[in-house]
Scaffold this active site. Sequence first.
Site, PDB file in Angstrom:
ATOM      1  N   LYS A 193      -1.586  -2.029 -15.033  1.00 28.09           N
ATOM      2  CA  LYS A 193      -2.071  -1.214 -14.095  1.00 28.09           C
ATOM      3  C   LYS A 193      -1.618  -1.582 -12.717  1.00 28.09           C
ATOM      4  CE  LYS A 193      -5.513  -2.329 -11.208  1.00 28.09           C
ATOM      5  NZ  LYS A 193      -5.348  -1.377 -10.303  1.00 28.09           N
ATOM      6  N   GLU A 222       0.617 -14.764 -10.181  1.00 26.70           N
ATOM      7  CA  GLU A 222       1.316 -14.977  -9.053  1.00 26.70           C
ATOM      8  C   GLU A 222       0.401 -15.018  -7.897  1.00 26.70           C
ATOM      9  OE1 GLU A 222       4.324 -16.266  -8.813  1.00 26.70           O
ATOM     10  OE2 GLU A 222       5.152 -16.110 -10.971  1.00 26.70           O
ATOM     11  N   CYS A 243       4.393 -12.223  -0.380  1.00 32.26           N
ATOM     12  CA  CYS A 243       3.591 -13.546  -0.821  1.00 32.26           C
ATOM     13  C   CYS A 243       4.522 -14.771  -0.208  1.00 32.26           C
ATOM     14  CB  CYS A 243       3.679 -13.592  -2.469  1.00 32.26           C
ATOM     15  SG  CYS A 243       5.192 -13.506  -3.319  1.00 32.26           S
ATOM     16  N   GLU A 278      -3.954 -16.925   4.540  1.00 33.41           N
ATOM     17  CA  GLU A 278      -2.781 -16.038   4.419  1.00 33.41           C
ATOM     18  C   GLU A 278      -3.228 -14.846   4.980  1.00 33.41           C
ATOM     19  OE1 GLU A 278      -2.363 -14.017   0.481  1.00 33.41           O
ATOM     20  OE2 GLU A 278      -0.239 -14.123   0.547  1.00 33.41           O
TER      21      GLU A 278
END
Length: 491
Positions: A174, A249, A283, A384
């Site tokens: 997905k 992750e 990331c 973040e």
Amino acid sequence: METFNHYINGTWEKPCSGKYFKTENPYTCEVWANVAQGNEKDVDKAVTAAKIAFENDWSELTATDRGKKLVSLASLIEKESKRLAEIEVKDNGKLIAEMEAQTKYLAEWYRYYGGLADKIEGSVLPSDKPGIFNYTKYEPLGVVGMITAWNSPLLLLAWKLAPALAAGNTAVIKPSEFTSASTLEFMKLIEEVGFPKGVVNCVTGFGVEVGQPLVEHKDVAKIAFTGSDVSGQKIYENAAKKIIPVSLELGGKSPNIVFEDADFDAAVMGVISGIFAATGQTCIAGSRLLVQKNIHDKFVEKLIKVAGDAKIGDPMSFNTHVGPVTTKPQFDKIMNYIEIAKTEGAECVLGGKPYTGSGSKGSRFIEPTIFKNVSNEMRIAQEEVFGPVLSIIAFEDEKEAIDIGNDIIFGLAAGVWTNNIGRALRVSDKLKAGTVWVNTYRAVSFMSPFGGYKRSGRGRESGQESIKEFLQVKSVWISQNTSVANPFIIR
Ligand code: NAD
């Protein structure tokens, strides 16, 4: 206008809902394709196909033959890499220069794990019990659900799909609802290589409508996920209800630490590449620059100069350095963090606003932005942003650099810039991060394990470590004893 359907059991299937959602080009902000909007019925069809393929065609192939399919896929990826790169740019707005390099490099993951497929070995164990022959073997888990983020769809998929297939699993993928097109194009390569039907399936749609049913499906044996820590936590919780393994992750807020003894120019370029490449939408962004006090002012001055000269514009141009922000929600989030940083008292010394200059075409650009006088408690230092926003924190000595570097909930990566080998080793040892780069930044390889400490995730992708994430070990006991044992005591 293109239309993409689901790829299920080797055929292109219309969504059960009959609905499609739009995908747009982040640079032109124009809708260029319609994508199938899946739901739990599509997920069920895909998982059922993957389960049948797992129990039949895929497991009937020898590991060597499975490996050969992956190696053939690698060659096809190389042939098609330019086309795949162009689709990625059209859908996620990343630079063509980076995407061409990335799509070509993808092939290495499939080649590496293709080679590893028939080298998964168990052991014969010594036994303390007379007449017992005991051996271990590694077995695949079954159907693996793979859920990816929007920033590098094909790379994030390769990190999961290549080891999972090599280990003998089948897959239901997905991709992100923002960037599904490249994964669906990639399914055409799966088709061309001739993987048995149902081995690889792709269902597109939204997190709650497709991702969650995939996690919760009774026949999904593992979830491999890349995305935010918030979604990762939800997926972990849902997977726990079925007690299935999950690899996660997740996000990061990585410190890039520059010591006074570093190669000054190399460190400047390393910091720039850590935060402004890919418009900061990575990331591993080195979004917290820790710089030693005695070189701070000179270093910041040079950073402002280099980042200020970065060319913003069309991601399809090889001269562009900074492209658009991929999605509208992401654009709003970045701008919100810039406001938060200003309110917190951080000093904006570069950028801080949308870019509307030449080549911007009214698109979602944000100027490379640098804040100095940041303290580590500020939200701009702790959360973040996932955009071209750098927070600079000054430090006095090695101990303080390590303390600030580790004072964060994340632990994905870190950079260290120094010419002192002792310091390089000491600081790398102390930093709580899954990857530490010394005198380089933003390097990844199919050969090297990648993953997060702390809230940046669990499990590892790439390298030999990763294939174990898709296997389970079985211990087989064979008795050569002819005597009948007492059944009421442990043997
Ligand atoms: P996201 O978490 O919003 O979405 C990621 C994927 O999860 C999408 O496909 C989404 O549809 C799906 N999803 C969302 N909620 C779900 C649920 N409840 N159940 C199942 N699936 C669900 O993340 P994003 O905005 O697409 O990506 C950005 C994030 O990804 C950043 O935090 C970034 O750091 C992280 N990221 C991590 C890595 C890494 O390797 N560690 C790499 C790239 C991106």
